[in-house]
Design a protein around this motif. Structure first.
Motif, PDB file in Angstrom:
ATOM      1  N   GLU A 205      23.413  59.532   3.479  1.00  0.00           N
ATOM      2  CA  GLU A 205      23.974  60.753   4.070  1.00  0.00           C
ATOM      3  C   GLU A 205      25.363  60.499   4.620  1.00  0.00           C
ATOM      4  O   GLU A 205      26.246  61.363   4.527  1.00  0.00           O
ATOM      5  CB  GLU A 205      23.060  61.248   5.192  1.00  0.00           C
ATOM      6  CG  GLU A 205      21.826  61.995   4.728  1.00  0.00           C
ATOM      7  CD  GLU A 205      21.041  62.588   5.872  1.00  0.00           C
ATOM      8  OE1 GLU A 205      20.639  63.764   5.763  1.00  0.00           O
ATOM      9  OE2 GLU A 205      20.833  61.887   6.888  1.00  0.00           O
ATOM     10  N   ASP A 206      25.578  59.321   5.205  1.00  0.00           N
ATOM     11  CA  ASP A 206      26.906  58.988   5.728  1.00  0.00           C
ATOM     12  C   ASP A 206      27.934  58.931   4.604  1.00  0.00           C
ATOM     13  O   ASP A 206      29.079  59.381   4.767  1.00  0.00           O
ATOM     14  CB  ASP A 206      26.868  57.652   6.473  1.00  0.00           C
ATOM     15  CG  ASP A 206      26.110  57.732   7.791  1.00  0.00           C
ATOM     16  OD1 ASP A 206      25.925  58.858   8.303  1.00  0.00           O
ATOM     17  OD2 ASP A 206      25.705  56.679   8.306  1.00  0.00           O
ATOM     18  N   ASP A 207      27.543  58.354   3.464  1.00  0.00           N
ATOM     19  CA  ASP A 207      28.449  58.323   2.314  1.00  0.00           C
ATOM     20  C   ASP A 207      28.823  59.747   1.903  1.00  0.00           C
ATOM     21  O   ASP A 207      29.989  60.051   1.624  1.00  0.00           O
ATOM     22  CB  ASP A 207      27.791  57.631   1.123  1.00  0.00           C
ATOM     23  CG  ASP A 207      27.570  56.146   1.326  1.00  0.00           C
ATOM     24  OD1 ASP A 207      28.277  55.542   2.157  1.00  0.00           O
ATOM     25  OD2 ASP A 207      26.679  55.593   0.649  1.00  0.00           O
ATOM     26  N   LEU A 208      27.830  60.606   1.861  1.00  0.00           N
ATOM     27  CA  LEU A 208      28.050  61.983   1.430  1.00  0.00           C
ATOM     28  C   LEU A 208      28.969  62.713   2.397  1.00  0.00           C
ATOM     29  O   LEU A 208      29.810  63.524   1.979  1.00  0.00           O
ATOM     30  CB  LEU A 208      26.705  62.704   1.328  1.00  0.00           C
ATOM     31  CG  LEU A 208      26.600  63.848   0.328  1.00  0.00           C
ATOM     32  CD1 LEU A 208      26.970  63.381  -1.068  1.00  0.00           C
ATOM     33  CD2 LEU A 208      25.179  64.402   0.331  1.00  0.00           C
ATOM     34  N   THR A 235      19.789  58.903   0.480  1.00  0.00           N
ATOM     35  CA  THR A 235      18.881  58.380   1.505  1.00  0.00           C
ATOM     36  C   THR A 235      19.261  58.954   2.858  1.00  0.00           C
ATOM     37  O   THR A 235      20.437  59.124   3.180  1.00  0.00           O
ATOM     38  CB  THR A 235      18.907  56.846   1.531  1.00  0.00           C
ATOM     39  OG1 THR A 235      20.269  56.383   1.589  1.00  0.00           O
ATOM     40  CG2 THR A 235      18.260  56.279   0.288  1.00  0.00           C
ATOM     41  N   ARG A 236      18.225  59.212   3.688  1.00  0.00           N
ATOM     42  CA  ARG A 236      18.407  59.940   4.939  1.00  0.00           C
ATOM     43  C   ARG A 236      17.836  59.178   6.131  1.00  0.00           C
ATOM     44  O   ARG A 236      17.348  59.776   7.079  1.00  0.00           O
ATOM     45  CB  ARG A 236      17.765  61.318   4.810  1.00  0.00           C
ATOM     46  CG  ARG A 236      18.243  62.107   3.607  1.00  0.00           C
ATOM     47  CD  ARG A 236      17.428  63.374   3.382  1.00  0.00           C
ATOM     48  NE  ARG A 236      17.525  64.280   4.507  1.00  0.00           N
ATOM     49  CZ  ARG A 236      16.488  64.876   5.085  1.00  0.00           C
ATOM     50  NH1 ARG A 236      15.247  64.638   4.653  1.00  0.00           N
ATOM     51  NH2 ARG A 236      16.661  65.693   6.091  1.00  0.00           N
ATOM     52  N   GLY A 237      17.875  57.855   6.069  1.00  0.00           N
ATOM     53  CA  GLY A 237      17.384  57.053   7.179  1.00  0.00           C
ATOM     54  C   GLY A 237      15.908  57.301   7.439  1.00  0.00           C
ATOM     55  O   GLY A 237      15.079  57.272   6.528  1.00  0.00           O
ATOM     56  N   ILE A 242      16.230  62.407  -0.487  1.00  0.00           N
ATOM     57  CA  ILE A 242      16.247  63.546  -1.397  1.00  0.00           C
ATOM     58  C   ILE A 242      16.746  63.023  -2.738  1.00  0.00           C
ATOM     59  O   ILE A 242      17.772  62.333  -2.800  1.00  0.00           O
ATOM     60  CB  ILE A 242      17.168  64.664  -0.888  1.00  0.00           C
ATOM     61  CG1 ILE A 242      16.647  65.236   0.428  1.00  0.00           C
ATOM     62  CG2 ILE A 242      17.293  65.772  -1.933  1.00  0.00           C
ATOM     63  CD1 ILE A 242      17.585  66.251   1.058  1.00  0.00           C
ATOM     64  N   ALA A 243      16.026  63.323  -3.801  1.00  0.00           N
ATOM     65  CA  ALA A 243      16.430  62.900  -5.128  1.00  0.00           C
ATOM     66  C   ALA A 243      16.589  64.115  -6.028  1.00  0.00           C
ATOM     67  O   ALA A 243      15.879  65.109  -5.882  1.00  0.00           O
ATOM     68  CB  ALA A 243      15.400  61.941  -5.723  1.00  0.00           C
ATOM     69  N   SER A 244      17.533  63.999  -6.950  1.00  0.00           N
ATOM     70  CA  SER A 244      17.800  65.099  -7.869  1.00  0.00           C
ATOM     71  C   SER A 244      17.885  64.531  -9.280  1.00  0.00           C
ATOM     72  O   SER A 244      18.732  63.686  -9.569  1.00  0.00           O
ATOM     73  CB  SER A 244      19.104  65.800  -7.495  1.00  0.00           C
ATOM     74  OG  SER A 244      19.366  66.907  -8.340  1.00  0.00           O
ATOM     75  N   LEU A 245      16.991  64.968 -10.139  1.00  0.00           N
ATOM     76  CA  LEU A 245      16.968  64.551 -11.544  1.00  0.00           C
ATOM     77  C   LEU A 245      17.414  65.731 -12.389  1.00  0.00           C
ATOM     78  O   LEU A 245      16.668  66.701 -12.561  1.00  0.00           O
ATOM     79  CB  LEU A 245      15.557  64.102 -11.945  1.00  0.00           C
ATOM     80  CG  LEU A 245      15.362  63.709 -13.411  1.00  0.00           C
ATOM     81  CD1 LEU A 245      16.208  62.489 -13.761  1.00  0.00           C
ATOM     82  CD2 LEU A 245      13.891  63.447 -13.704  1.00  0.00           C
ATOM     83  N   VAL A 252      11.213  63.019  -0.392  1.00  0.00           N
ATOM     84  CA  VAL A 252      10.222  62.009  -0.018  1.00  0.00           C
ATOM     85  C   VAL A 252      10.391  61.705   1.463  1.00  0.00           C
ATOM     86  O   VAL A 252      11.509  61.410   1.913  1.00  0.00           O
ATOM     87  CB  VAL A 252      10.394  60.736  -0.860  1.00  0.00           C
ATOM     88  CG1 VAL A 252       9.424  59.646  -0.409  1.00  0.00           C
ATOM     89  CG2 VAL A 252      10.190  61.044  -2.340  1.00  0.00           C
ATOM     90  N   PRO A 253       9.336  61.784   2.265  1.00  0.00           N
ATOM     91  CA  PRO A 253       9.465  61.552   3.712  1.00  0.00           C
ATOM     92  C   PRO A 253       9.684  60.091   4.044  1.00  0.00           C
ATOM     93  O   PRO A 253       9.411  59.192   3.236  1.00  0.00           O
ATOM     94  CB  PRO A 253       8.114  62.036   4.254  1.00  0.00           C
ATOM     95  CG  PRO A 253       7.161  61.832   3.121  1.00  0.00           C
ATOM     96  CD  PRO A 253       7.945  62.107   1.866  1.00  0.00           C
ATOM     97  N   GLY A 254      10.179  59.853   5.253  1.00  0.00           N
ATOM     98  CA  GLY A 254      10.346  58.497   5.732  1.00  0.00           C
ATOM     99  C   GLY A 254       9.015  57.880   6.144  1.00  0.00           C
ATOM    100  O   GLY A 254       7.988  58.565   6.211  1.00  0.00           O
TER     101      GLY A 254
END
Length: 336
Positions: A205-208, A235-237, A242-245, A252-254
């Motif tokens: 998320e930081d990269d985004l 990735t959200r820590g 969240i993935a997008s195909l 997917v939860p942590g």
């Protein structure tokens, strides 16, 4: 489940220095002596690509690491750490330059910020001759990212190698943005080229926030798909991923864990993701057989790998036997 095929990782090793509260003299915390005149540091082998290579090898994927390893004390530390983790260093280059050093400042929540000592160091001085020694034809996947893709003079050569690998290997890229060393504009300018060659793009998320500060995750993913990347994972820590195909989104939860620090967690996630895809025989091409359910399983496994990394100090990804059985599959789907 299949035995995973060979994966090649290309990039840097970094000596991660942390304030050491367990030094030989009494400390007030954060590694400082009572008079504030001394700082004790504990150095661990790190660097995004090196962490990913270690993570893959420990999980059981045959992993070759293309690195320029210095002969200095840090370089010897890297070599021992990688070999003990089962990483193949047969194509690593012996470098005359010093190793890269990063001094980490870890806050109360385990988040680390870094100051880098990276000018003229070994990791960025790739030559075309050094990279040509590696035979990538046996690699199901070639992974790179972080500073190796943006630091001169080696960055453009690394891009060339990924392009050359694409006809026979799945290509994975993790930008792992470091604004302390590289202007964000450099990442924004080069990311379309990386997406054009990458089958898998993993960002935090930081990269985004750096690359697309005014965009939603969904809109950013769609842009990366347009530029060429088939699978985008953000990735959200503690909140998972969240993935997008190709535009089909899954969440997917942590995994709850006691956090010591988050150093190397994203790299461990990438290792878990690639390992899981490899064991399912899904690496080696353009991900043509990959389905949303496969992405869920791979990300759920990767989240667990990252969580175990957060539960220990420094970039220390787990071994396969620490994962136990199963990886869970709870998720929500969107964008069908």
């Amino acid at each position: 489940m299949q035995s995973p095929r060979h994966v090649t990782v290309l990039g840097e090793c970094v000596a991660d220095a942390f304030a050491d509260s367990k030094s030989e003299f009494p400390l007030t915390g954060a590694g400082l002596s009572p008079d504030g005149r001394n700082l004790s540091l504990r150095v661990l082998p790190g660097g995004g690509p090196a962490n990913t290579a270690v993570g893959l090898a420990r999980l059981g994927t045959p992993t070759r690491f293309l690195a320029r390893l210095s002969g200095d004390v840090f370089g010897r530390l890297f070599r021992a750490h990688l070999l003990e983790s089962g990483v193949d260093l047969s194509d690593a280059a012996e470098a005359a330059e010093p190793s890269t050093l990063a001094v980490a400042d870890v806050d109360s929540e385990g988040q680390a910020s870094y100051s880098f000592h990276a000018e003229g160091t070994a990791d960025w001085q790739w030559t075309r001759e050094e990279l040509a020694r590696a035979d990538l034809l046996t690699s199901s996947c070639v992974h790179s990212g972080s500073l190796a893709l943006v630091r001169e003079p080696g960055g453009p050569l690394v891009e060339e190698l990924l392009t050359e690998a694409r006809p026979h290997s799945t290509v994975s890229v993790d930008p792992n943005i470091r604004t302390a060393l590289v202007d964000p504009a450099v990442y924004r300018e080069r990311l379309p080229r990386w997406c054009a060659v990458a089958d898998i793009l993993r960002l935090s998320e930081d990269d985004l926030d750096v690359i697309a500060p005014d965009s939603t995750v969904e809109a950013a993913c769609d842009g990366f798909h347009t530029e060429g990347a088939r699978l985008v994972v953000v990735t959200r820590g503690a909140h998972g991923a969240i993935a997008s195909l190709d535009g089909q989104r899954v969440t997917v939860p942590g995994v709850p864990t006691g956090v010591v620090d988050t150093v190397g967690a994203g790299d461990a996630f990438t290792a878990g993701l690639l390992h899981h895809l490899g064991t399912r025989g899904l690496l080696g091409g353009r991900l043509d057989s990959l389905e949303a359910a496969d992405v869920v399983e791979a990300c759920a496994y990767a989240v667990r790998v990252a969580a175990l990394t957060c539960a220990v100090a420094g970039p220390n990804p787990p071994w396969a036997d620490q994962l136990g059985q199963g990886c869970g599959s709870a998720y929500t789907a969107a964008g069908q």
